[in-house]
Scaffold this motif. Structure first.
Motif, mmCIF file in Angstrom:
data_model
loop_
_atom_site.group_PDB
_atom_site.id
_atom_site.type_symbol
_atom_site.label_atom_id
_atom_site.label_comp_id
_atom_site.label_asym_id
_atom_site.label_seq_id
_atom_site.Cartn_x
_atom_site.Cartn_y
_atom_site.Cartn_z
ATOM 1 N N ASP A 45 -20.159 -0.605 -3.403
ATOM 2 C CA ASP A 45 -18.942 -1.302 -3.767
ATOM 3 C C ASP A 45 -18.284 -0.542 -4.916
ATOM 4 O O ASP A 45 -18.916 -0.300 -5.938
ATOM 5 C CB ASP A 45 -19.264 -2.735 -4.179
ATOM 6 C CG ASP A 45 -18.023 -3.509 -4.594
ATOM 7 O OD1 ASP A 45 -17.023 -3.471 -3.847
ATOM 8 O OD2 ASP A 45 -18.059 -4.139 -5.659
ATOM 9 N N ILE A 46 -17.041 -0.162 -4.709
ATOM 10 C CA ILE A 46 -16.278 0.473 -5.777
ATOM 11 C C ILE A 46 -15.570 -0.655 -6.511
ATOM 12 O O ILE A 46 -14.649 -1.275 -5.970
ATOM 13 C CB ILE A 46 -15.269 1.489 -5.210
ATOM 14 C CG1 ILE A 46 -16.009 2.592 -4.443
ATOM 15 C CG2 ILE A 46 -14.411 2.070 -6.331
ATOM 16 C CD1 ILE A 46 -15.103 3.517 -3.667
ATOM 17 N N ILE A 55 -18.870 1.020 2.481
ATOM 18 C CA ILE A 55 -18.188 1.170 1.196
ATOM 19 C C ILE A 55 -17.043 0.173 1.169
ATOM 20 O O ILE A 55 -16.267 0.075 2.124
ATOM 21 C CB ILE A 55 -17.643 2.603 1.015
ATOM 22 C CG1 ILE A 55 -18.794 3.607 1.018
ATOM 23 C CG2 ILE A 55 -16.832 2.706 -0.278
ATOM 24 C CD1 ILE A 55 -18.350 5.052 0.968
ATOM 25 N N THR A 56 -16.948 -0.579 0.075
ATOM 26 C CA THR A 56 -15.840 -1.511 -0.101
ATOM 27 C C THR A 56 -15.079 -1.166 -1.371
ATOM 28 O O THR A 56 -15.652 -0.660 -2.336
ATOM 29 C CB THR A 56 -16.315 -2.975 -0.171
ATOM 30 O OG1 THR A 56 -17.138 -3.152 -1.322
ATOM 31 C CG2 THR A 56 -17.072 -3.379 1.083
ATOM 32 N N VAL A 57 -13.788 -1.444 -1.335
ATOM 33 C CA VAL A 57 -12.919 -1.226 -2.483
ATOM 34 C C VAL A 57 -11.765 -2.212 -2.370
ATOM 35 O O VAL A 57 -11.366 -2.583 -1.267
ATOM 36 C CB VAL A 57 -12.416 0.234 -2.547
ATOM 37 C CG1 VAL A 57 -11.587 0.602 -1.343
ATOM 38 C CG2 VAL A 57 -11.684 0.516 -3.843
ATOM 39 N N SER A 58 -11.250 -2.668 -3.499
ATOM 40 C CA SER A 58 -10.145 -3.616 -3.438
ATOM 41 C C SER A 58 -8.986 -3.152 -4.301
ATOM 42 O O SER A 58 -9.150 -2.353 -5.225
ATOM 43 C CB SER A 58 -10.593 -5.013 -3.877
ATOM 44 O OG SER A 58 -11.041 -5.000 -5.204
ATOM 45 N N THR A 59 -7.812 -3.675 -3.971
ATOM 46 C CA THR A 59 -6.598 -3.369 -4.715
ATOM 47 C C THR A 59 -5.626 -4.523 -4.542
ATOM 48 O O THR A 59 -5.829 -5.392 -3.691
ATOM 49 C CB THR A 59 -5.965 -2.043 -4.232
ATOM 50 O OG1 THR A 59 -4.932 -1.673 -5.144
ATOM 51 C CG2 THR A 59 -5.396 -2.157 -2.837
ATOM 52 N N GLY A 60 -4.592 -4.527 -5.338
ATOM 53 C CA GLY A 60 -3.534 -5.510 -5.159
ATOM 54 C C GLY A 60 -2.841 -5.266 -3.826
ATOM 55 O O GLY A 60 -2.565 -4.117 -3.455
ATOM 56 N N ARG A 94 -9.400 -6.480 0.126
ATOM 57 C CA ARG A 94 -10.629 -5.681 0.060
ATOM 58 C C ARG A 94 -10.711 -4.877 1.350
ATOM 59 O O ARG A 94 -10.521 -5.402 2.445
ATOM 60 C CB ARG A 94 -11.865 -6.569 -0.093
ATOM 61 C CG ARG A 94 -13.155 -5.767 -0.154
ATOM 62 C CD ARG A 94 -14.350 -6.611 -0.534
ATOM 63 N NE ARG A 94 -14.318 -7.039 -1.917
ATOM 64 C CZ ARG A 94 -14.624 -6.280 -2.975
ATOM 65 N NH1 ARG A 94 -14.958 -5.027 -2.810
ATOM 66 N NH2 ARG A 94 -14.601 -6.770 -4.181
ATOM 67 N N PHE A 95 -10.984 -3.585 1.186
ATOM 68 C CA PHE A 95 -11.096 -2.678 2.318
ATOM 69 C C PHE A 95 -12.553 -2.316 2.539
ATOM 70 O O PHE A 95 -13.348 -2.291 1.601
ATOM 71 C CB PHE A 95 -10.295 -1.398 2.046
ATOM 72 C CG PHE A 95 -8.824 -1.609 2.085
ATOM 73 C CD1 PHE A 95 -8.122 -1.446 3.266
ATOM 74 C CD2 PHE A 95 -8.123 -1.960 0.944
ATOM 75 C CE1 PHE A 95 -6.757 -1.649 3.309
ATOM 76 C CE2 PHE A 95 -6.762 -2.164 0.973
ATOM 77 C CZ PHE A 95 -6.072 -2.007 2.163
#
Length: 77
Positions: free
Chosen positions: A1-2, A34-39, A70-71
């Motif tokens: 997780d990033i 792998i997960t990453v999130s952003t606005g 979340r991607f």
């Protein structure tokens, strides 16, 4: 997780975020997720993740109204 990936504004549009993602993907074992999130409104970040093969996985709205996406990407998939 990033948890957070941030590039200083003075260094935007130089491929740094893409290289950071590539390094994380290269270090992950085959089949890792792998997960990453952003606005959700952060168009440049959303495009970066989508271009690199991440798919929108979950959406959340924070109490202040900020919408996050979340991607997820499976390495080697």
């Amino acid at each position: 997780d990033i948890g957070r990936m941030i590039v200083h504004p003075a260094f935007f549009r130089r491929g740094i975020a893409a290289r950071l993602l590539a390094a994380a993907e290269a270090a992950a074992p085959e089949g890792a997720r792998i997960t990453v999130s952003t606005g959700e409104a952060n168009g440049p970040a959303v495009r970066l993740y989508e271009t690199r093969g991440y798919r929108a996985w979950r959406r959340t709205t924070l109490p202040d109204g900020l919408r996050l996406v979340r991607f997820l990407k499976e390495v080697g998939a």
